[in-house]
Design an enzyme around this catalytic site. Structure first.
Site, PDB file in Angstrom:
ATOM      1  N   LYS A  75      -5.018  -9.415  -6.146  1.00 25.20           N
ATOM      2  CA  LYS A  75      -4.801  -8.083  -6.713  1.00 25.20           C
ATOM      3  C   LYS A  75      -5.725  -7.823  -7.896  1.00 25.20           C
ATOM      4  O   LYS A  75      -6.166  -6.689  -8.109  1.00 25.20           O
ATOM      5  CB  LYS A  75      -3.343  -7.922  -7.138  1.00 25.20           C
ATOM      6  N   LEU A  91       0.803  -1.225   0.000  1.00 26.88           N
ATOM      7  CA  LEU A  91       0.000   0.000   0.000  1.00 26.88           C
ATOM      8  C   LEU A  91       0.834   1.273   0.000  1.00 26.88           C
ATOM      9  O   LEU A  91       0.312   2.356  -0.271  1.00 26.88           O
ATOM     10  CB  LEU A  91      -0.942  -0.015   1.203  1.00 26.88           C
ATOM     11  N   CYS A 129      14.015  -4.778  -5.014  1.00 27.28           N
ATOM     12  CA  CYS A 129      13.392  -3.676  -4.269  1.00 27.28           C
ATOM     13  C   CYS A 129      12.947  -4.119  -2.889  1.00 27.28           C
ATOM     14  O   CYS A 129      12.845  -3.299  -1.970  1.00 27.28           O
ATOM     15  CB  CYS A 129      12.202  -3.120  -5.058  1.00 27.28           C
ATOM     16  N   CYS A 157      18.193 -14.368   4.796  1.00 32.64           N
ATOM     17  CA  CYS A 157      17.953 -12.926   4.756  1.00 32.64           C
ATOM     18  C   CYS A 157      16.493 -12.722   4.377  1.00 32.64           C
ATOM     19  O   CYS A 157      15.650 -13.566   4.701  1.00 32.64           O
ATOM     20  CB  CYS A 157      18.914 -12.229   3.789  1.00 32.64           C
TER      21      CYS A 157
END
Length: 381
Positions: free
Chosen positions: A90, A75, A192, A339
């Site tokens: 979605k 969001l 990202c 990670c």
């Protein structure tokens, strides 16, 4: 493209009045938009503004490809979706929003992961394709399919404060492979999810993609064919870079050697090992070891703020300080490193193996995969 409708309805004439008064568009151009079809691959950060503006502009048929659900972390940038949409597909959220915005358009959904088996069929019936994806396998797949079908690929990407937009159209200029001939190894691909992205940046780049699509549909202006526009929002540098068609391109050059779509997921996975001796472990395998009480050294190489959000245990050692803290661990023990998504931990495992940690393994998919496949109570971010 379908034949042009002879008349716009009175309501459409009112709705699109600001277009109709422009000589570059006018009634004929608006009718052309109504008869057009644009496919947007990805209903996320880039796909959100692209879909909203194309719907508002009156593009008659908008196709959306996505198979994910709305997460609260979306969001911050994915403006198609709202807080009540969290947990829903979605595509469901996107269709609801677009139809409220403009009930005169048709929205088609493709709840699939594009692959070599379905890409040509999904793309075939659309005039322009917008690449609003965030991964290299799909990006190359879209480029190759568009080239084979003779369609324009409106490309966009974002990373931290920087974005890029271009139009790859092999019939009139270069394709994406003319710029980047082959996908990068998986561990070198920017992510990202790990590095972050400024929330408004996808809005800027996605809106530019929508503008390019409209220009292509109406055959107006100068589309970014052969030009890669690089945007740095931190310093507001906008740099156009010329991209030449590569005569040796394996896809669109003088003597192409690529004649069918490639399984890019397998390609990137095969070329994505940090080095041959680096080993991996799945989240299912790790869960089994933990349930059985098997003794393992679990190392988390994320940053402290990430560990505060979600953890699956182990010792927190950020990747940047691993060299100075590696001596605290026993190289003879089985060591599992994780990670967020598996990229930083892959580098960590390669480093540890050089130090003699012969049983070091990288957790495939990181804590993200653990949350999706093992324990959904672990927050995603």
């Amino acid at each position: 493209m379908a034949s042009l409708p002879s008349v716009l309805s009175p309501e459409e004439i009112r709705r699109y009045g600001r277009h109709l008064s422009m000589p570059e568009i006018g009634p004929e151009g608006q009718a052309r938009l109504k008869a057009s079809a644009v496919l947007i691959v990805g209903a996320g950060g880039l796909g959100s503004p692209a879909a909203l503006y194309l719907a508002a502009a009156g593009v008659g048929r908008i196709g959306l490809v996505d198979f994910d659900t709305v997460e609260v972390t979306n969001l911050q940038r994915q403006i198609l979706h709202t807080t009540p949409s969290v947990g829903t597909p979605k595509l469901t959220s996107a269709v609801d929003r677009l139809k409220v915005l403009n009930p005169h358009i048709e929205v088609r959904t493709h709840a699939v992961r594009l692959d070599r088996g379905n890409a040509l069929d999904v793309l075939r019936d659309y005039d322009v394709i917008i690449d609003a994806t965030d991964n290299f396998p799909t990006r190359y797949l879209i480029n190759d399919a568009c080239t084979m079908l003779g369609k324009a690929d409106v490309y966009g990407s974002v990373f931290r404060f920087e974005g890029q937009v271009s139009v790859f159209f092999a019939g009139k200029g270069p394709c994406y492979r003319c710029l980047h001939p082959e996908p990068p190894p998986k561990h070198l691909a920017p992510d990202c999810a790990d590095a972050g992205v400024l929330g408004v940046l996808p809005g800027i780049i996605g809106s530019m993609q929508a503008a390019e699509a409209i220009k292509l549909l109406l055959n107006i202006g100068t589309p970014l064919i052969g030009t890669l526009l690089h945007v740095n929002a931190l310093r507001w540098e906008i740099l156009p870079l010329f991209v030449a068609k590569n005569p040796e391109c394996r896809l669109c050059g003088r003597e192409p050697s690529i004649h069918e779509l490639i399984d890019f997921e397998q390609w990137c996975a095969g070329s994505g090992r940090v080095e041959e001796e680096t080993d991996e472990i799945t989240v299912q395998e790790l869960a089994g070891k933990l349930r059985s009480g098997t003794s393992v050294q679990l190392i988390d190489v994320r940053e402290p703020f990430e560990s505060a959000i979600a953890t699956i245990g182990g010792t927190l050692v950020p990747l940047s300080v691993l060299p100075e803290r590696a001596s605290r661990f026993d190289p003879a023990k089985e060591t599992i490193v994780y990670c967020h998504t598996g990229r930083r931990s892959a580098h960590a495992v390669a480093y540890l193996r050089k130090l003699g940690f012969s049983r070091a393994k990288n957790l495939i998919g990181g804590i993200e995969a653990w949350s999706l496949e093992i324990d959904r109570s672990v927050p995603r971010y």
